[in-house]
Write an enzyme that holds these catalytic residues in place. Structure first.
Site, PDB file in Angstrom:
ATOM      1  N   VAL A  44       0.750  -1.286  -0.099  1.00  0.00           N
ATOM      2  CA  VAL A  44      -0.019  -0.037   0.115  1.00  0.00           C
ATOM      3  C   VAL A  44       0.874   1.323  -0.042  1.00  0.00           C
ATOM      4  O   VAL A  44       0.555   2.324  -0.846  1.00  0.00           O
ATOM      5  CB  VAL A  44      -1.099   0.114   1.250  1.00  0.00           C
ATOM      6  N   CYS A  45       2.028   1.240   0.596  1.00  0.00           N
ATOM      7  CA  CYS A  45       2.911   2.462   0.939  1.00  0.00           C
ATOM      8  C   CYS A  45       3.116   2.973  -0.320  1.00  0.00           C
ATOM      9  O   CYS A  45       2.936   4.290  -0.593  1.00  0.00           O
ATOM     10  CB  CYS A  45       3.917   1.945   1.832  1.00  0.00           C
ATOM     11  N   PRO A  46       3.750   2.279  -1.507  1.00  0.00           N
ATOM     12  CA  PRO A  46       4.191   3.035  -2.824  1.00  0.00           C
ATOM     13  C   PRO A  46       2.881   3.539  -3.494  1.00  0.00           C
ATOM     14  O   PRO A  46       3.250   4.804  -4.009  1.00  0.00           O
ATOM     15  CB  PRO A  46       4.538   1.908  -3.550  1.00  0.00           C
ATOM     16  N   GLU A  48       0.423   5.222  -1.956  1.00  0.00           N
ATOM     17  CA  GLU A  48       0.380   6.358  -1.160  1.00  0.00           C
ATOM     18  C   GLU A  48       1.341   7.279  -1.305  1.00  0.00           C
ATOM     19  O   GLU A  48       1.259   8.624  -1.813  1.00  0.00           O
ATOM     20  CB  GLU A  48       0.088   6.062   0.254  1.00  0.00           C
ATOM     21  N   LEU A  49       2.543   7.018  -1.553  1.00  0.00           N
ATOM     22  CA  LEU A  49       3.671   8.006  -1.645  1.00  0.00           C
ATOM     23  C   LEU A  49       3.637   8.308  -3.067  1.00  0.00           C
ATOM     24  O   LEU A  49       4.144   9.586  -3.444  1.00  0.00           O
ATOM     25  CB  LEU A  49       4.994   6.968  -1.406  1.00  0.00           C
TER      26      LEU A  49
END
Length: 185
Positions: A44-46, A48-49
């Site tokens: 999920v992190c990439p 969002e970033l």
């Protein structure tokens, strides 16, 4: 956390091909977003970033600096930046917080895991936290909504006595709280 001042920290960040030191003093004097996420090289992190990276130019025009934070090192941030097309488009600060100082300062360290929660903080130029958003592990954040919150916070800061109602967008009507409004909205 709302209306509290950010605590002292010192960290090394990866930003546009360089390692740079950042402290709380560097944050003050402008609007800032601290965008915490669990770890590099995840799922999920990439998304969002990358979403924030797509809005970075617009945030910069509003005088906002972005600091993404995970408990990875600045070296790991560089490796991720160099190997991922999504992360490769990031031009904002990627703070390494391997000691957990920043993550603990903001109260978003996962107990016993050494990982940050998925959390966003908007800080005003005086270093005061104005917006906090924390979501569960599997729930990604939306940079468009973050941008809306930045604009609302900046509007309220420059228009004392006015507030932004739900779903407020730039240019829409605001409210001036008063006895006349009680029970009429």
């Amino acid at each position: 956390m709302i209306n509290t001042e950010i605590k002292p920290f010192k960290a090394t960040a990866f930003k546009q091909g360089e390692f740079v030191d950042v402290t709380e003093a560097d944050v003050k004097g402008k609007w800032a977003i601290f965008f915490f996420y669990p770890a590099d090289f995840t799922f999920v992190c990439p998304t969002e970033l990358g979403d924030v990276a797509d809005k970075y130019e617009e945030l910069q025009k509003l005088g906002v600096e972005v600091y993404s934070v995970s408990t990875d090192t600045h070296f790991t941030h560089k490796a991720w930046h160099d190997t991922s097309d999504t992360i490769g488009k990031i031009n904002y600060y990627m703070l390494g917080d391997q000691t957990g100082t920043i993550t603990n300062n903001f109260g978003v360290m996962r107990e016993g895991q050494g990982l940050a929660d998925r959390a966003t903080f908007l800080i005003d130029p005086e270093g005061i936290i104005q917006v906090v958003e924390i979501t569960a592990e599997g729930i990604g954040r939306d940079a468009d909504d973050l941008l809306r919150k930045v604009k609302a916070a900046q509007y309220v800061a420059t228009h004392p006595g006015e507030v932004c109602p739900a779903k407020w967008k730039e240019g829409e009507a605001t409210l001036a709280p008063s006895l006349d409004l009680v029970g009429k909205i």
